[in-house]
Design an enzyme around this catalytic site. Structure first.
Site, short mmCIF file in Angstrom:
data_model
loop_
_atom_site.label_atom_id
_atom_site.label_comp_id
_atom_site.label_asym_id
_atom_site.label_seq_id
_atom_site.Cartn_x
_atom_site.Cartn_y
_atom_site.Cartn_z
N GLY A 96 52.05 30.44 38.96
CA GLY A 96 52.18 30.16 40.39
C GLY A 96 52.14 31.48 41.13
CE LYS A 97 46.59 31.92 44.63
NZ LYS A 97 46.01 32.98 43.77
CG ASN A 120 39.51 36.17 47.20
OD1 ASN A 120 39.02 35.63 48.22
ND2 ASN A 120 39.81 35.49 46.12
CB THR A 173 41.38 42.28 46.74
OG1 THR A 173 41.20 40.87 46.65
CG2 THR A 173 42.79 42.59 47.24
CG LEU A 174 36.21 44.52 48.31
CD1 LEU A 174 35.52 45.78 48.79
CD2 LEU A 174 35.65 43.29 49.05
N GLY A 175 37.60 42.75 43.85
CA GLY A 175 37.45 42.70 42.40
C GLY A 175 37.14 44.07 41.84
N GLY A 183 44.79 39.63 41.34
CA GLY A 183 45.12 39.51 42.77
C GLY A 183 46.63 39.49 42.99
CG ASP A 184 49.02 36.19 41.86
OD1 ASP A 184 48.74 36.02 43.06
OD2 ASP A 184 49.01 35.27 41.01
N GLY A 201 46.43 37.08 30.18
CA GLY A 201 47.51 36.37 30.86
C GLY A 201 47.71 36.84 32.29
P1 ADP Z 1 41.49 37.83 43.25
O1 ADP Z 1 41.78 37.55 41.81
O2 ADP Z 1 42.58 37.40 44.17
O3 ADP Z 1 40.11 37.43 43.69
P2 ADP Z 1 40.47 40.53 42.96
O4 ADP Z 1 39.59 40.05 41.88
O5 ADP Z 1 39.86 41.06 44.21
O6 ADP Z 1 41.56 39.44 43.37
O7 ADP Z 1 41.41 41.67 42.31
C1 ADP Z 1 42.46 42.29 43.00
C2 ADP Z 1 42.39 43.79 42.81
O8 ADP Z 1 42.50 44.10 41.42
C3 ADP Z 1 41.09 44.42 43.29
O9 ADP Z 1 41.22 44.83 44.64
C4 ADP Z 1 40.92 45.61 42.35
O10 ADP Z 1 41.58 46.74 42.89
C5 ADP Z 1 41.63 45.16 41.08
N1 ADP Z 1 40.62 44.67 40.11
C6 ADP Z 1 40.23 43.38 39.91
N2 ADP Z 1 39.26 43.30 38.96
C7 ADP Z 1 39.04 44.57 38.55
C8 ADP Z 1 38.18 45.18 37.58
N3 ADP Z 1 37.31 44.45 36.85
N4 ADP Z 1 38.23 46.53 37.42
C9 ADP Z 1 39.08 47.30 38.15
N5 ADP Z 1 39.92 46.78 39.08
C10 ADP Z 1 39.91 45.45 39.28
#
Ligand code: ADP
Length: 302
Positions: free
Chosen positions: A37-38, A186, A218-220, A249-250, A285
């Site tokens: 849960g977030k 995100n 956030t951009l992954g 993200g959490d 996890g």
């Molecule tokens: P959500 O899961 O909410 O979509 P994100 O995927 O944007 O969130 O991830 C949150 C943060 O975690 C990103 O802003 C980034 O800083 C970090 N992050 C996520 N995936 C990666 C990755 N593959 N490599 C490095 N950092 C990551």
């Protein structure tokens, strides 16, 4: 101090050789029950970084509720603000994962959907000007709005992680966003909230127009951008070998909140969030992958 008002689930996960088609039965590995849960994830994320954390949530009067309590207690999150809803099940996420990491998830919100204003009776006393109040969208919208208003009244910093964001965006989001100081979304959520496809810094700046003083997208694996009254900035991701992005993200939100509660400027807090998000992807996890303070410090210093 960080105060989280949000969801608490038990995640039931099973690894399967392939995801079942409609009507198909697939045999999987042993079921793994983990806290999730977030709300719970973000509270544990902040607590692991050594910041005092309170958590307002609702659980059912069932065995899963006991499991959620035990997991929070083990992390040092006080149980005082957990409401047990009689005759209702604790929230559950049913997660099925195939060998490629593709998943299907069914969430039964259970008690999370019954987290009512009444459960927030102790909230004003938990808030002051040094508090970061953290909200997400896995509890009833009216409760979220009531919590945000308590936060504002106490002079706390209200941080909304607008996830999961319903599609289409509910009309009353505009009311909630006016009570928010820091918005974290995100990419998908940013696009839907803004209804625009500009570049990320421009989008973050535009989202400030909806009310929040600061916006973080956030951009992954691309990191994050933020916008506040002083302008916009981009934050590259920390390069890691990601094995499971669940909970990134959490982890980001918990670390951002903990850092703001410690008084760090927004840009530094976002960098900490990126480091915590990256670290969370290096382990399997969600809660189990959240970094501790020493882990985060040594990761950022190398
Ligand atoms: P959500 O899961 O909410 O979509 P994100 O995927 O944007 O969130 O991830 C949150 C943060 O975690 C990103 O802003 C980034 O800083 C970090 N992050 C996520 N995936 C990666 C990755 N593959 N490599 C490095 N950092 C990551």
């Amino acid at each position: 101090r960080v105060v989280v008002v949000g969801s608490a689930n038990l995640d039931l996960g099973v690894a399967v050789p392939h995801l079942p088609a409609p009507g198909e039965t697939v045999l999987g590995d042993d079921v793994a029950a983990r806290p999730g849960g977030k709300g719970s994830n973000q509270a544990v994320a902040a607590r692991r970084l050594g910041v005092e954390t309170r958590f307002f949530a609702a659980i059912g009067d069932d065995r899963f509720g006991d499991d959620v309590r035990a997991a929070l207690a083990a992390e040092g999150v006080p149980l005082d603000h957990l409401t047990t809803v009689e005759g209702v099940a604790t929230g559950v996420a049913l997660i099925v994962v195939d060998p490629e990491g593709e998943n299907t998830i069914v969430v039964a919100p259970g008690a999370n959907a019954r987290l009512a204003d009444g459960a927030l009776a102790g909230l004003p006393a938990a808030l002051d000007q040094g508090t970061v109040l953290v909200l997400q969208l896995e509890i009833p919208p009216a409760t979220c709005l009531a919590a945000a208003r308590h936060g504002r009244a106490a002079g706390a910093r209200v941080l909304l992680n607008a996830a999961p964001l319903p599609d289409p965006v509910p009309a009353d989001m505009t009311v909630l966003l006016r009570e928010v100081d820091v918005l974290v979304v995100n990419e998908g959520e940013a696009l839907r909230l803004s209804g625009s496809t500009a570049d990320w810094p421009t989008l973050a700046a535009a989202l400030r127009g909806l009310g929040p003083d600061a916006v973080v997208i956030t951009l992954g694996a691309q990191g994050a951008v933020h916008a506040d009254a002083t302008g916009t900035a981009t934050h590259p991701a920390y390069p890691v070998d990601a094995v499971d992005t669940t909970g990134a993200g959490d982890s980001f939100v918990g670390a951002l909140a903990a850092s703001l509660a410690e008084g760090l400027p927004l840009a530094e807090a976002v960098r900490r969030g990126c480091a915590a998000g990256a670290l969370a992807t290096t382990r399997m996890g969600a809660q189990s992958a959240l970094p501790t303070r020493p882990e985060l410090d040594s990761f950022q210093n190398t």
